[in-house]
Write an enzyme that holds these catalytic residues in place. Sequence first.
Site, PDB file in Angstrom:
ATOM      1  CG  HIS A   1       4.911  -6.473  -8.506  1.00 29.24           C
ATOM      2  ND1 HIS A   1       4.288  -7.437  -9.247  1.00 29.24           N
ATOM      3  CD2 HIS A   1       4.433  -6.618  -7.243  1.00 29.24           C
ATOM      4  CE1 HIS A   1       3.465  -8.137  -8.478  1.00 29.24           C
ATOM      5  NE2 HIS A   1       3.541  -7.655  -7.252  1.00 29.24           N
TER       6      HIS A   1
ATOM      7  CG  HIS B   1       0.346 -11.132  -7.850  1.00 34.92           C
ATOM      8  ND1 HIS B   1      -0.435 -10.009  -7.958  1.00 34.92           N
ATOM      9  CD2 HIS B   1       1.346 -10.821  -7.000  1.00 34.92           C
ATOM     10  CE1 HIS B   1       0.077  -9.046  -7.208  1.00 34.92           C
ATOM     11  NE2 HIS B   1       1.163  -9.500  -6.616  1.00 34.92           N
TER      12      HIS B   1
ATOM     13  CG  HIS C   1       5.793  -9.901  -3.859  1.00 36.29           C
ATOM     14  ND1 HIS C   1       5.072 -11.047  -4.115  1.00 36.29           N
ATOM     15  CD2 HIS C   1       4.984  -8.867  -4.231  1.00 36.29           C
ATOM     16  CE1 HIS C   1       3.896 -10.722  -4.623  1.00 36.29           C
ATOM     17  NE2 HIS C   1       3.801  -9.396  -4.700  1.00 36.29           N
ATOM     18  CD  GLU C   2       5.048  -5.077  -3.238  1.00 37.02           C
ATOM     19  OE1 GLU C   2       4.794  -4.451  -4.283  1.00 37.02           O
ATOM     20  OE2 GLU C   2       4.235  -5.821  -2.671  1.00 37.02           O
TER      21      GLU C   2
END
Length: 594
Positions: free
Chosen positions: A185, A286, A181-182
Amino acid sequence: MITIVNLVILRVSLFLLKLALFRLTEEKQEQVKTIMGRVKENLESILTVRRTPSPLRLRRACDGDNPFILTGPTEPCFNRCSNNSAICSFFPVPSDHFQRCVECNGDRSNCVEAYSNGPGLEDTDLALYVYGFSMFCGAGTIAYASSCQLEDQYDRPIAGIINFCPSDTDDEEEVFQVAKHEIFHVLGFSDNLYPWYRDENGNPRTRRDANGNPPTDANGDYVADENTVKMVNITDWQTRFGPTNKPVIQLVTPKVVEVGRRHFNCNTLEGVQLEDQGGGGTAGSHWEKRLLNYEAMTGIISENIAFSNFSYALLEDSGWYKVDYSNASILVWGRGDGCGYTAGSCGGYTDSKRRQNQPITPFCDFFTNNESNPQNLSCNIDRTAVAFCNLVDNYLYVASHISIPPEYQYFNSGANFNNSAPRLPFYGGRIHAADFCPYYLDVYSQAPRGICRKGIPLTANNEAAETYGPRSRCVDHSGKWQITNGSNTYTAQYSAGCYEYQCSNSAVIIMILGQSYNCSRAGQVIQVDQTVNGVRYRGGIVCPSCVEICYDDFENCPEAAELYGAPPTDSVGSLLPMVGLLFVAISASFAVNY
Ligand SMILES: *[C@@H]1O[C@H](CO)[C@@H](O)[C@H](O)[C@H]1NC(C)=O
Ligand SMILES: *[C@@H]1O[C@H](CO)[C@@H](O)[C@H](O)[C@H]1NC(C)=O
Ligand SMILES: *[C@@H]1O[C@H](CO)[C@@H](O)[C@H](O)[C@H]1NC(C)=O
Ligand SMILES: *[C@@H]1O[C@H](CO)[C@@H](O)[C@H](O)[C@H]1NC(C)=O
Ligand SMILES: *[C@@H]1O[C@H](CO)[C@@H](O)[C@H](O)[C@H]1NC(C)=O
Ligand SMILES: *[C@@H]1O[C@H](CO)[C@@H](O)[C@H](O)[C@H]1NC(C)=O
Ligand SMILES: *[C@@H]1O[C@H](CO)[C@@H](O)[C@H](O)[C@H]1NC(C)=O
Ligand SMILES: *[C@@H]1O[C@H](CO)[C@@H](O)[C@H](O)[C@H]1NC(C)=O
Ligand SMILES: *[C@@H]1O[C@H](CO)[C@@H](O)[C@H](O)[C@H]1NC(C)=O
Ligand SMILES: [Zn+2]
């Protein structure tokens, strides 16, 4: 002229950097190394990029730069080259990774090379620096990340940091999902990167000024064009007081819209809403949790996590990657729920379903009086967990005792309450990021109990005769079970449980303590009366359809393949022209994503 550019597999270089502030234990460091290795391998198998010149060298900031995110080609520094080997403002990296830096007087005279080229990084498209600091680690934060530099030709991020907080989470699967997930980004899912997105021809999606930079807002932050991020008003947002106007931010890029139209079965969908709660770092970077719920790139991570086509499509829409969609996970939430679902509040959606006498999934309206001892348990939407309807009295959870904002107050009544309930202005879902919409959330207060994939042994107190593990999913009971244990007979609290299951030829079989229960149709109630180790279990289970429980088993459930499988037409690979844009480096605003 258009040239087809060779795409190469994204090559990620990882550096675990130990500094004075390093806070991870040896054990945790080993775990982080393993997990980042898996993330690297996973991304390299999914993403291809345009080749960057080798070796990759990072730009050294000039003194006075706000070095978050550095963009553009090397420029001489008109004051001094920063004597500080930090990227992303304060995260230091080996100075070997930097390119030369030239210092000039303001009038471009007397230029001298203050630092010479370091060896740089061979065979690297993205340098990821991994840290284990405790700074900026809020309660429960597992990790955070940010992009630090964009390359100068197409603005693709080429360097980023990820910091693992000394959290006590040791579930490797969970930390892997969080790390991925990170890194999403870092790769592109971030509000400070949207203004730099490119179209399928490699041209900027947002118009640039003479220096090659996107326009800025009043705060000096770059803003993306409306062809990328668009504010729209939902004019018919239903609340318990009537309709209101709700402004939302949508991502409107082509692949994302295509995935959204197909997923929600809404051909007029113009964009997919981004999260508006949570402040900088969460809002805007998000997916809106009300809409995509357990998608991996929503702002609050749940037990069940899906990196779906939505997030892969977003990476492709950045113009920086070609994506192999075959690794996308199925997202059950919202599938086929239509335009009424995406373009309104959950209150309006629930009301209209009620009026048509249809189920209100994915939402629920059963008031849970005691969150740590919830009643009327059911399965969450993808059946990965036993769950409770998280419609609660938020008065009990908000210290300030400020009621839910009126636009998120939806209910005058529900399955087990009416308008004489004492604190209606506080009645709503537990999750702010999901716009206070109530839904079946895993019974996290009892975890790992209730999380079907977890291999917990259930010897004592197995009142629902459950079996946990990778082959288990949740099945509802038809009512509450009666348990007879020796001379003691009682009613089980659990009214759903985790059981091994399989599908064959569209038929569903549920295994309970070694016995198979063959379902002949969805909704069928099968009686259970089994005695195991001296405990007698009496009750019923409600058969799911194969699509409900075997949604990812296309071979044994062709209905699932029809719903979630490949669309009839596949888009062709895009053409990427080689264009060299030159522009002056300027730093974008600071943002750390969680
Ligand atoms: C960089 O800074 C350090 C300490 O601040 C100093 O010791 C060093 O001499 C400086 N190097 C250069 C090239 O200015
Ligand atoms: C949304 O509505 C508000 C208030 O009614 C209005 O000020 C704003 O201009 C509208 N925005 C858009 C994008 O229509
Ligand atoms: C995606 O790839 C990872 C490993 O690289 C794997 O663990 C996961 O199961 C894959 N997901 C799907 C849906 O194929
Ligand atoms: C909620 O349930 C827990 C666990 O069963 C119990 O200890 C607690 O007293 C209950 N609280 C209320 C307000 O009923
Ligand atoms: C909730 O559980 C109670 C007690 O088992 C039962 O009587 C009631 O019908 C259930 N309500 C719903 C909405 O399922
Ligand atoms: C509302 O609920 C309360 C308690 O459950 C009940 O006593 C009352 O009769 C209900 N009122 C209406 C108007 O249904
Ligand atoms: C049955 O009783 C035994 C002994 O009191 C206890 O350890 C066990 O947890 C009970 N099992 C169930 C399913 O209630
Ligand atoms: C249930 O299905 C399995 C697998 O198809 C089969 O072997 C078994 O005989 C069936 N049992 C019953 C009771 O029909
Ligand atoms: C994701 O998109 C690809 C390409 O359009 C498609 O083949 C695949 O079926 C989709 N996967 C899911 C789970 O929707
Ligand atoms: Zn995040």
